[in-house]
Scaffold this motif. Structure first.
Motif, PDB file in Angstrom:
ATOM      1  N   ALA A  29     -48.344  -2.212  33.183  1.00 21.09           N
ATOM      2  CA  ALA A  29     -48.621  -1.573  34.474  1.00 21.09           C
ATOM      3  C   ALA A  29     -47.525  -1.861  35.500  1.00 21.09           C
ATOM      4  N   GLY A  33     -42.545   1.692  38.216  1.00 20.08           N
ATOM      5  CA  GLY A  33     -43.525   2.480  38.962  1.00 20.08           C
ATOM      6  C   GLY A  33     -43.856   1.822  40.288  1.00 20.08           C
ATOM      7  N   TYR A 115     -37.564   7.025  32.530  1.00 22.69           N
ATOM      8  CA  TYR A 115     -37.777   5.609  32.840  1.00 22.69           C
ATOM      9  C   TYR A 115     -36.563   4.791  32.396  1.00 22.69           C
ATOM     10  N   PHE A 236     -49.710   6.811  37.066  1.00 24.38           N
ATOM     11  CA  PHE A 236     -48.427   6.314  36.566  1.00 24.38           C
ATOM     12  C   PHE A 236     -48.358   4.804  36.687  1.00 24.38           C
TER      13      PHE A 236
END
Ligand code: PHE
Length: 476
Positions: A29, A33, A115, A236
């Protein structure tokens, strides 16, 4: 990870503990982002109102769907495609639910493609920080260093390649090696530097401006797609809707509390994102920079902060090293689902599967590399104007913008919506109760949100974005 249990296919094991799962899921996570994407998209969408909707989405949509994803993964103990298929068959539903897993894997490929390019920028900043390249520079000079970097496709390809090779090398060896320990020490260290930066921006006169920008809603700066962007950001940032968390859930030992683990992961993720914003916006305002400048925001602001810190070059170097590490633990989770599918379902060799998937991602990534130089002015699409319903607000968007929009704002929320519908409406209630093992009150709360609030919210936001309410005359 421990050895494989008897009910588990021989190719996989389980996390050693609940804590190990929390670390891995946090590794997935927390990444670019939070520190790259959240601040720049917040800036583009005018701040406060966007942040508010993002936080609401985390709690009302993100956390409940995250619990559902972990639950499905743990129940089926497979990769996302087979998880969806197996559970659908178990619940007497169509095997076509496997398409949710397939779409997730496609989203993972696409996300990883850009990414990795952005992670390449992070890598490129490590030697620049170490060599004190930014020393004494003002905002304009720092910006010119960033512009020079992204204008050079060869350099970008080189860094993108290095990042992909590292990701593939780790995935080829399997999730188990070293990941848990690394996250345990490096994530808090990254957060520690954010705290140091935060203490520094507290001393700036512009701190209050940054704070206001982040937390006082100004709907006049809100764009048509801002609500969608805020929801997309929640998905995201929490790694939701594409099977990454489902995959990690499949390694979670039975008996570990899904609700508690999920909440810890989601809260840490949100705190890191907010912290990054609180650090970056005061720097933006102190230097008269543009909050809506786009994907370069972190790269043009943070060097200025490190310039003002004692031992700034060293702290800055460490920051970018840790951020690169946070990026790689997210990248691994993007690559793991397709690799696990090839290994478990097609009986491929893990290393070979990782190399093939990594190669495809690398190629796709070239589109993002060129979006900042050779293809920067290429118009990919026109606005499709169907009367009052406007489709795809894509004028002036680069290849990177389009892929980012499609994945974060469309594919992830759509995947999440389908996961919510499947878990809350098609799976038997007892199956959910059994897997979550919550007390009645909490279970009912979760079940209600997952059944009604989360899916309805996602659908309303989709409809709002394409202008359906507008067309119906409900809003003008
Ligand atoms: N959540 C990761 C980040 O914030 C990115 C990611 C998205 C990872 C989707 C996996 C799946 O950097």
């Amino acid at each position: 990870m421990s050895g494989t249990g008897s009910e588990v296919p021989a190719v996989r094991g389980l996390w050693t503990s609940r804590v190990a799962f929390i670390l891995a899921a946090t590794g997935s996570a927390v990444g670019l982002g939070n520190i790259w994407r959240f601040p720049y998209v917040t800036g583009e969408n005018g701040g406060g109102a966007f942040v508010f909707i993002y936080i609401a989405c985390v709690f009302l949509i993100g956390i409940p769907i995250m619990m559902a994803e972990v639950m499905l993964g743990r129940r089926a103990q497979r990769n996302p495609i087979d998880t969806m298929r197996d559970l659908a068959i178990q619940e007497q539903q169509s095997a076509r639910w496997a398409w949710v897993g397939r779409m997730g894997i496609a989203a993972g490929f696409l996300i990883l493609s850009y990414y990795s390019v952005v992670a390449g920028w992070i890598l490129a900043y490590i030697p620049r920080m170490l060599g004190s390249v930014f020393h004494g520079m003002d905002a304009i000079e720092v910006e010119s260093v960033f512009t020079a970097l992204i204008s050079d496709p060869e350099r970008l390809i080189a860094w993108h390649t290095i990042f992909m090779v590292a990701t593939v090398a780790i995935v080829a060896r399997g999730v188990e090696h070293g990941l848990e320990k690394a996250v345990r020490y490096m994530m808090p260290a990254l957060f520690g530097i954010l705290v140091v930066l935060f203490l520094y921006v507290l001393t700036l006169d512009s701190f209050v401006d940054g704070l206001k920008f982040m937390f006082i809603p100004d709907f006049s700066k809100f764009r048509g797609e801002s609500i969608l962007a805020a929801m997309g950001m929640a998905f995201f940032s929490l790694s939701l809707g594409m099977g990454a968390i489902m995959m990690y859930g499949s390694y979670l030992p039975k008996g570990a509390s899904i609700a508690r683990t999920t909440i810890v992961v989601a809260m840490s993720d949100t705190v890191v994102a907010l912290m990054a914003g609180l650090v970056i916006f005061p720097i933006v305002f102190a230097n008269n920079m543009e909050p809506a400048q786009g994907a370069g925001l972190v790269f043009t602001t943070l060097p200025l902060a490190f310039n003002s810190l004692p031992m700034g070059a060293l702290i800055g170097t460490l920051f970018f090293v840790l951020l690169a590490f946070a990026a790689i633990t997210s990248a691994i989770s993007l690559l793991e689902p397709p690799v696990a599918w090839l290994v478990e379902n097609k009986h491929w060799d893990r290393a070979q599967a990782a190399r093939l998937c990594g190669g495809v991602v690398w190629l796709l990534g070239l589109g993002t590399v060129f979006s900042f130089n050779l293809w920067a002015d290429y118009k990919w699409t026109q606005k499709l104007d169907l009367g009052k319903v406007q489709f795809l607000l894509w004028e002036n968007k680069t290849f990177f913008n389009i892929v980012e929009f499609l994945t974060a704002n469309v594919m992830l929320p759509l995947g999440g919506l389908l996961i919510a519908l499947f878990a809350a409406h098609l799976m038997k209630r007892e199956s959910c109760e059994d897997e979550l093992a919550l007390d009645n009150h909490h279970f009912n709360l979760w079940y209600f949100i997952l059944r009604f609030i989360a899916p309805v919210a996602v659908v309303i936001i989709f409809l709002h974005t394409i202008g359906v309410f507008n067309m119906l005359g409900l809003i003008d």
